[in-house]
Motif scaffolding. Structure first.
Motif, PDB file in Angstrom:
ATOM      1  N   SER A 143       0.848  -1.181   0.000  1.00 42.81           N
ATOM      2  CA  SER A 143       0.000   0.000   0.000  1.00 42.81           C
ATOM      3  C   SER A 143       0.885   1.233   0.000  1.00 42.81           C
ATOM      4  CB  SER A 143      -0.909   0.003   1.231  1.00 42.81           C
ATOM      5  OG  SER A 143      -1.624   1.225   1.321  1.00 42.81           O
ATOM      6  N   ALA A 144       0.665   2.118  -0.980  1.00 43.52           N
ATOM      7  CA  ALA A 144       1.427   3.367  -1.074  1.00 43.52           C
ATOM      8  C   ALA A 144       0.469   4.447  -1.573  1.00 43.52           C
ATOM      9  CB  ALA A 144       2.611   3.211  -2.013  1.00 43.52           C
ATOM     10  N   GLN A 155       9.598   7.653   1.981  1.00 42.23           N
ATOM     11  CA  GLN A 155       9.842   8.427   3.195  1.00 42.23           C
ATOM     12  C   GLN A 155       9.971   7.494   4.399  1.00 42.23           C
ATOM     13  OE1 GLN A 155      10.307  11.627   2.876  1.00 42.23           O
ATOM     14  NE2 GLN A 155      10.742  12.065   5.026  1.00 42.23           N
ATOM     15  N   SER A 156       9.098   6.481   4.441  1.00 35.92           N
ATOM     16  CA  SER A 156       9.167   5.469   5.494  1.00 35.92           C
ATOM     17  C   SER A 156       8.485   4.210   4.994  1.00 35.92           C
ATOM     18  CB  SER A 156       8.513   5.969   6.787  1.00 35.92           C
ATOM     19  OG  SER A 156       7.123   6.171   6.600  1.00 35.92           O
ATOM     20  N   LEU A 157       8.780   3.102   5.663  1.00 37.56           N
ATOM     21  CA  LEU A 157       8.225   1.802   5.281  1.00 37.56           C
ATOM     22  C   LEU A 157       7.917   1.008   6.536  1.00 37.56           C
ATOM     23  CD1 LEU A 157       7.615  -0.594   3.351  1.00 37.56           C
ATOM     24  CD2 LEU A 157      10.090  -1.063   3.329  1.00 37.56           C
ATOM     25  N   GLY A 161       3.215  -3.748   9.936  1.00 36.00           N
ATOM     26  CA  GLY A 161       2.903  -2.753  10.953  1.00 36.00           C
ATOM     27  C   GLY A 161       4.074  -2.216  11.731  1.00 36.00           C
ATOM     28  N   LYS A 162       5.282  -2.731  11.474  1.00 35.40           N
ATOM     29  CA  LYS A 162       6.464  -2.288  12.213  1.00 35.40           C
ATOM     30  C   LYS A 162       7.419  -1.537  11.289  1.00 35.40           C
ATOM     31  CE  LYS A 162       6.301  -6.117  15.537  1.00 35.40           C
ATOM     32  NZ  LYS A 162       7.052  -7.275  16.132  1.00 35.40           N
ATOM     33  N   GLN A 181       3.647  -1.200   3.915  1.00 35.50           N
ATOM     34  CA  GLN A 181       2.999   0.104   3.932  1.00 35.50           C
ATOM     35  C   GLN A 181       4.040   1.195   3.691  1.00 35.50           C
ATOM     36  OE1 GLN A 181       1.371  -1.041   7.934  1.00 35.50           O
ATOM     37  NE2 GLN A 181      -0.452   0.059   7.196  1.00 35.50           N
ATOM     38  N   TYR A 182       3.924   1.850   2.545  1.00 35.14           N
ATOM     39  CA  TYR A 182       4.878   2.876   2.143  1.00 35.14           C
ATOM     40  C   TYR A 182       4.300   4.266   2.350  1.00 35.14           C
ATOM     41  CZ  TYR A 182       7.509  -0.730  -0.426  1.00 35.14           C
ATOM     42  OH  TYR A 182       8.233  -1.836  -0.780  1.00 35.14           O
ATOM     43  N   GLN A 183       5.095   5.135   2.941  1.00 30.74           N
ATOM     44  CA  GLN A 183       4.797   6.565   2.945  1.00 30.74           C
ATOM     45  C   GLN A 183       5.703   7.189   1.893  1.00 30.74           C
ATOM     46  OE1 GLN A 183       5.355   8.642   6.664  1.00 30.74           O
ATOM     47  NE2 GLN A 183       5.009  10.654   5.743  1.00 30.74           N
TER      48      GLN A 183
END
Length: 277
Positions: A143-144, A155-157, A161-162, A181-183
């Motif tokens: 998900s990005a 930016q973060s991954l 959930g961690k 989960q990508y930011q």
């Protein structure tokens, strides 16, 4: 290490994209034009010739020197500029699926730089959402939501959930099923993935062996000679092994032995002296 450290290595990678795409009899060892040269010139990415498969892993090497955001930038450039859903949509030959495989894996955000290892080196996903169904019933879900051509930087991954700061996934991680989960951002995060502990595996952190091959008289006595040289302060050794033996076999196979962790190596030979572990 052999190139003078991380920054010197990165400078060489950068130079691939900034060196003009010149070619011809005065610069090519073949002394003639081949199609990969023309394709390199047409794509206009310096000396980066994506249509010539041996370079396709090169963009991911920034991860090994602490600058993963450059991988993220160039992967997106290649995905955006060198692949099209048209009759001439490839930037070179397909080569048994390699060029397409690069696209599929890179679009998911990782790539098998060294298939003999268990690591997939990170880039950045092309999609806002994707799901891979594995044959063991597990899934890889990414998900990005902020992903776009402009927001191409991680930016973060988070993995399951961690927070996750490595520049690679392991094969086992993916097989167990993961939620990624990508930011994403339009600016690179130059504080993520910069520590050596985040880098993918490299021979630079290991000892490796090169075993020589030679045809020897069958009557030769068994002997083993090992010569090693310390290359740098990072405890990298080059080890040359010369074997002769007395048996029905007078040929010692050439073996490039798998890397093992520093200062922990063993040399074994079986009864027939034709295999090393």
């Amino acid at each position: 290490n052999l190139m003078g450290g991380n920054q010197a290595f990165v400078d060489k990678l950068d130079a691939v994209f900034t060196t003009p795409p010149t070619f011809g009899g005065n610069v090519d060892t073949r002394k003639q034009l081949i199609h990969e040269m023309r394709e390199m010139q047409v794509v206009n990415m310096g000396q980066y010739a994506h249509g010539n498969q041996p370079i396709q892993h090169m963009i991911y090497l920034y991860n090994y020197a602490g600058q993963p955001w450059k991988t993220q930038y160039w992967v997106r450039e290649v995905l955006r500029r060198l692949y099209f859903a048209t009759p001439d949509g490839y930037c070179g030959d397909e080569d048994n699926g390699q060029t397409s495989a690069w696209y599929v894996m890179s679009a998911l955000g990782f790539y098998s730089v060294c298939p003999a290892s268990d690591q997939y080196v990170l880039g950045a996903p092309l999609f806002k959402k994707a799901k891979v169904n594995l044959e063991n019933g597990k899934t890889i879900e990414l998900s990005a939501p902020a992903n776009s051509d402009e927001n191409r930087y991680v930016q973060s991954l988070k993995v399951n959930g961690k927070a996750y700061d490595k520049n690679y996934f392991t094969h086992d991680q993916l097989l167990r099923g993961v939620r990624l989960q990508y930011q994403m951002s339009n600016k690179p995060n130059k504080n993520r993935g910069i520590q050596a502990s985040a880098y993918p595996y490299s021979f630079s952190d290991s000892i490796f062996f090169i075993a020589s091959a030679a045809v020897l008289p069958a009557a030769s006595p068994i002997s083993l000679r090992v010569l090693y040289t310390k290359v740098s302060s990072s405890s990298v050794f080059i080890v040359f092994i010369s074997i002769s033996f007395s048996s029905n076999y007078d040929f010692v196979k050439f073996v490039l032995l798998s890397a093992v962790k520093r200062a922990d190596y063993r040399i074994h030979y079986e009864n027939r002296c034709d295999e090393f572990l």
